[in-house]
Write a protein that holds these residues in place. Structure first.
Motif, PDB file in Angstrom:
ATOM      1  N   TYR A  41      -1.263  41.092  54.615  1.00  0.00           N
ATOM      2  CA  TYR A  41       0.168  41.069  54.257  1.00  0.00           C
ATOM      3  C   TYR A  41       0.543  42.483  53.836  1.00  0.00           C
ATOM      4  O   TYR A  41      -0.341  43.325  53.599  1.00  0.00           O
ATOM      5  CB  TYR A  41       0.436  40.066  53.111  1.00  0.00           C
ATOM      6  CG  TYR A  41      -0.480  40.274  51.921  1.00  0.00           C
ATOM      7  CD1 TYR A  41      -1.777  39.743  51.900  1.00  0.00           C
ATOM      8  CD2 TYR A  41      -0.080  41.070  50.840  1.00  0.00           C
ATOM      9  CE1 TYR A  41      -2.631  39.978  50.829  1.00  0.00           C
ATOM     10  CE2 TYR A  41      -0.929  41.301  49.769  1.00  0.00           C
ATOM     11  CZ  TYR A  41      -2.203  40.752  49.774  1.00  0.00           C
ATOM     12  OH  TYR A  41      -3.050  40.993  48.718  1.00  0.00           O
TER      13      TYR A  41
ATOM     14  N   ASP B 153      -1.211  44.651  44.735  1.00  0.00           N
ATOM     15  CA  ASP B 153      -1.634  43.384  45.347  1.00  0.00           C
ATOM     16  C   ASP B 153      -1.806  43.683  46.825  1.00  0.00           C
ATOM     17  O   ASP B 153      -0.820  43.901  47.547  1.00  0.00           O
ATOM     18  CB  ASP B 153      -0.538  42.336  45.099  1.00  0.00           C
ATOM     19  CG  ASP B 153      -0.861  40.978  45.707  1.00  0.00           C
ATOM     20  OD1 ASP B 153      -1.782  40.888  46.545  1.00  0.00           O
ATOM     21  OD2 ASP B 153      -0.166  40.005  45.348  1.00  0.00           O
TER      22      ASP B 153
ATOM     23  N   ASP C 190      -7.048  38.638  49.406  1.00  0.00           N
ATOM     24  CA  ASP C 190      -5.760  38.717  48.700  1.00  0.00           C
ATOM     25  C   ASP C 190      -6.073  39.011  47.230  1.00  0.00           C
ATOM     26  O   ASP C 190      -6.415  38.092  46.483  1.00  0.00           O
ATOM     27  CB  ASP C 190      -5.025  37.375  48.877  1.00  0.00           C
ATOM     28  CG  ASP C 190      -3.678  37.354  48.178  1.00  0.00           C
ATOM     29  OD1 ASP C 190      -3.234  38.405  47.692  1.00  0.00           O
ATOM     30  OD2 ASP C 190      -3.073  36.266  48.122  1.00  0.00           O
TER      31      ASP C 190
ATOM     32  N   THR D 293      -5.293  41.243  43.516  1.00  0.00           N
ATOM     33  CA  THR D 293      -4.368  42.030  42.689  1.00  0.00           C
ATOM     34  C   THR D 293      -5.124  42.632  41.508  1.00  0.00           C
ATOM     35  O   THR D 293      -5.904  41.940  40.839  1.00  0.00           O
ATOM     36  CB  THR D 293      -3.220  41.154  42.142  1.00  0.00           C
ATOM     37  OG1 THR D 293      -2.591  40.485  43.233  1.00  0.00           O
ATOM     38  CG2 THR D 293      -2.182  42.011  41.415  1.00  0.00           C
TER      39      THR D 293
ATOM     40  N   GLU E 132      -4.786  33.383  40.545  1.00  0.00           N
ATOM     41  CA  GLU E 132      -3.929  34.552  40.324  1.00  0.00           C
ATOM     42  C   GLU E 132      -2.777  34.299  39.349  1.00  0.00           C
ATOM     43  O   GLU E 132      -1.618  34.347  39.735  1.00  0.00           O
ATOM     44  CB  GLU E 132      -3.359  35.054  41.646  1.00  0.00           C
ATOM     45  CG  GLU E 132      -2.622  34.024  42.482  1.00  0.00           C
ATOM     46  CD  GLU E 132      -1.832  34.667  43.624  1.00  0.00           C
ATOM     47  OE1 GLU E 132      -1.107  35.622  43.366  1.00  0.00           O
ATOM     48  OE2 GLU E 132      -1.959  34.186  44.764  1.00  0.00           O
TER      49      GLU E 132
ATOM     50  N   GLU F  88      -5.753  38.773  40.378  1.00  0.00           N
ATOM     51  CA  GLU F  88      -5.944  37.834  41.499  1.00  0.00           C
ATOM     52  C   GLU F  88      -7.303  38.022  42.147  1.00  0.00           C
ATOM     53  O   GLU F  88      -7.632  39.117  42.625  1.00  0.00           O
ATOM     54  CB  GLU F  88      -4.842  38.075  42.544  1.00  0.00           C
ATOM     55  CG  GLU F  88      -4.994  37.206  43.778  1.00  0.00           C
ATOM     56  CD  GLU F  88      -3.800  37.306  44.721  1.00  0.00           C
ATOM     57  OE1 GLU F  88      -3.177  38.381  44.792  1.00  0.00           O
ATOM     58  OE2 GLU F  88      -3.517  36.299  45.388  1.00  0.00           O
TER      59      GLU F  88
END
Ligand code: GLY
Ligand code: MN
Ligand code: MN
Length: 483
Positions: free
Chosen positions: A233, A264, A275, A277, A400, A441
């Motif tokens: 992402y 993130d 994914d 953070t 997260e 996260e």
């Protein structure tokens, strides 16, 4: 640090298990629909094609249809698959060789090479699709042929016989993707390992990170160097008050004059993503308020983490993290002591500071399918919770929690509700606004007996201070950047 062509030892000599994924979907579909007989059911899916930009001689980034990838392990644009429930034959259909294209791009994989690479019974070119349909299905009008959608299906006869968007078929696909097999877990761990190094690099490189976009650049550079050709992402790279914007997209502000950073970002490897953070202080030392909020969020994450195991209900863990936040906010004086924890909880005051969910499923997509969210849920605790299920071994999810100080959220979730706003000491709250927010996260596998945290980059605040400070001791010329 992972090399660009490194692959995990466990994956060596193994193909992406496409056939077992097809069988899994078949078993779930036949179990859901007892009117279906394996003798007259098939799946045909056309994968994504390369699309050009409008008015331009270059192409958009290619991203394979995730359902197609799950059933083939193939990311060649313009491919298709046929799976016959009757004999479990999987045929991978590759695009015809376009000789004009060969001039520019070189020869594509041959059928023999593709047969070695992919877990399919037959590999053919698109020009032979009619023959394959005839050989595998005979009279196609007798078959129920499921597909995700009709995009990129160019055979008009076949198109007429396809069943797109069937809810039971999608249910079977999603439920199959929900529980990851050993191969998928190895791929996910590799993606997580790449991200660990990227986050470490970002934390260590303050001398050359003077703007949010340079944080993004540092992450992307190290991902690509390690063989992650894409990210799952768009990275969220924020500083100061912008850390309070959940999916911040600007990534363009200077860091000067701020104290907090939130990044993130997750590398994607072989179509599976991570994914992660992390938050850290720009000058290497958390301010008093930043540290207090960091420890609040870490406590939320740690308490939830201890309960991640098969049988745990994600709604319950999410609620637990709200309760932990409430306790900390009472201690910090952000919530007035005139109100009990239970009263504050019932009034849903914490939603103004923690509006999103504790976590979501993750895999081929960063917000993976099968989480069963209910975005219409009138209860603000659950409206944005993307995972509403009991945990099972083989699920992969993020843990997260976050805590944000964002004017918009405060207006939306606090000031519009007198019973909530009276709980908050506005003078104390003001002291925290400059932090923007903290989210921590990690990526977690639910195992038979508990869980495994794939994310190894530290979240310990003392360790983070050491890493950032050590980075700050280096001169700018020691980094790869020329400026
Ligand atoms: N990176 C998006 C999320 O954490 O859900
Ligand atoms: Mn996430
Ligand atoms: Mn994230």
């Amino acid at each position: 640090m992972v090399g660009p062509n490194d692959i995990p030892e466990a994956l060596k000599g193994h193909k992406y298990p496409a056939k077992s994924h097809n069988k899994k979907v078949k078993d779930i579909l036949l179990k859901t629909r007892d009117d279906l007989k394996s003798d007259d059911v098939a799946v045909f899916i056309a994968g994504e094609e390369v699309e050009g930009w409008k008015y331009c001689d270059t192409d958009r980034d290619f991203r394979q249809n995730r359902y197609f990838y799950y059933l083939t392990g193939c990311d060649i644009p313009g491919s298709a698959l046929l799976y016959n429930f009757k004999n479990d034959n999987l045929t991978l259909v590759l695009p015809n060789i376009d000789w004009d294209d060969v001039i520019w791009s070189g020869l594509p994989l041959s059928l023999e090479e593709a047969k070695k690479e992919y877990d399919a019974d037959d590999v053919v070119h698109m020009k032979d699709l009619e023959n394959v349909l005839q050989k595998q299905l005979g009279d196609i009008s007798k078959f129920k042929i499921y597909t995700t959608d009709l995009d990129n299906v160019h055979n008009e006869t076949l198109k007429k016989h396809l069943i797109p968007s069937d809810k039971d078929f999608f249910f079977a696909l999603d439920e199959a993707r929900l529980i990851k097999d050993w191969y998928e877990l190895e791929v996910l761990k590799h993606a997580a390992k790449i991200s660990d190094t990227c986050h470490l690099a970002v934390m260590s490189a303050l001398p050359i990170e003077l703007n949010e976009v340079q944080i993004e650049a540092e992450f992307s550079y190290h991902a690509l160097r390690q063989g992650a050709r894409s990210l799952g992402y768009d990275p969220i790279c924020c500083s100061g008050p912008a850390c309070g914007t959940l999916h911040y997209i600007k990534n363009s502000e200077d860091l000067a004059g701020k104290s907090s950073i939130l990044i993130d970002a997750g590398a994607e490897w072989r179509q599976y993503t991570s994914d992660v953070t992390r938050c850290f202080p720009i000058n290497g030392k958390f301010t008093k308020e930043h540290r207090e909020i960091y420890e609040t969020v870490l406590d939320m994450q740690t308490q939830a983490m201890e309960l991640i195991k098969p049988g745990a209900n994600w709604d319950d863990l999410h609620i637990l993290t709200h309760k932990v936040l409430i306790k900390h906010f009472l201690d910090l004086g952000i919530f007035k002591k005139d109100f009990s924890e239970e009263e504050i909880f019932q009034r849903r005051v914490s939603c103004a500071f923690y509006p999103h969910g504790l976590g979501h499923l993750m895999g081929l997509d960063v917000h993976d399918c099968a989480g069963r969210p209910n975005y219409e849920d009138p209860d603000p605790y659950f409206k944005f919770l993307r995972l509403r299920r009991t945990l099972e071994a083989g699920m992969v999810l993020t843990n997260e929690p976050g805590c944000y100080f964002n004017e918009f959220l405060i207006e939306e979730f606090l000031k519009k509700f007198p019973e909530r706003v009276e709980v908050v000491d506005q003078e104390v709250l003001k002291k925290y606004m400059y932090i923007g927010g903290v989210r921590i996260e990690d990526d977690i596998i639910v195992t038979e007996t508990g869980h495994e945290n794939m994310t190894k980059i530290t979240s310990d605040p003392d360790e983070i201070e050491k890493i950032v400070s050590k980075g700050l001791e280096r001169s700018r010329s020691e980094f790869h950047a020329l400026v």
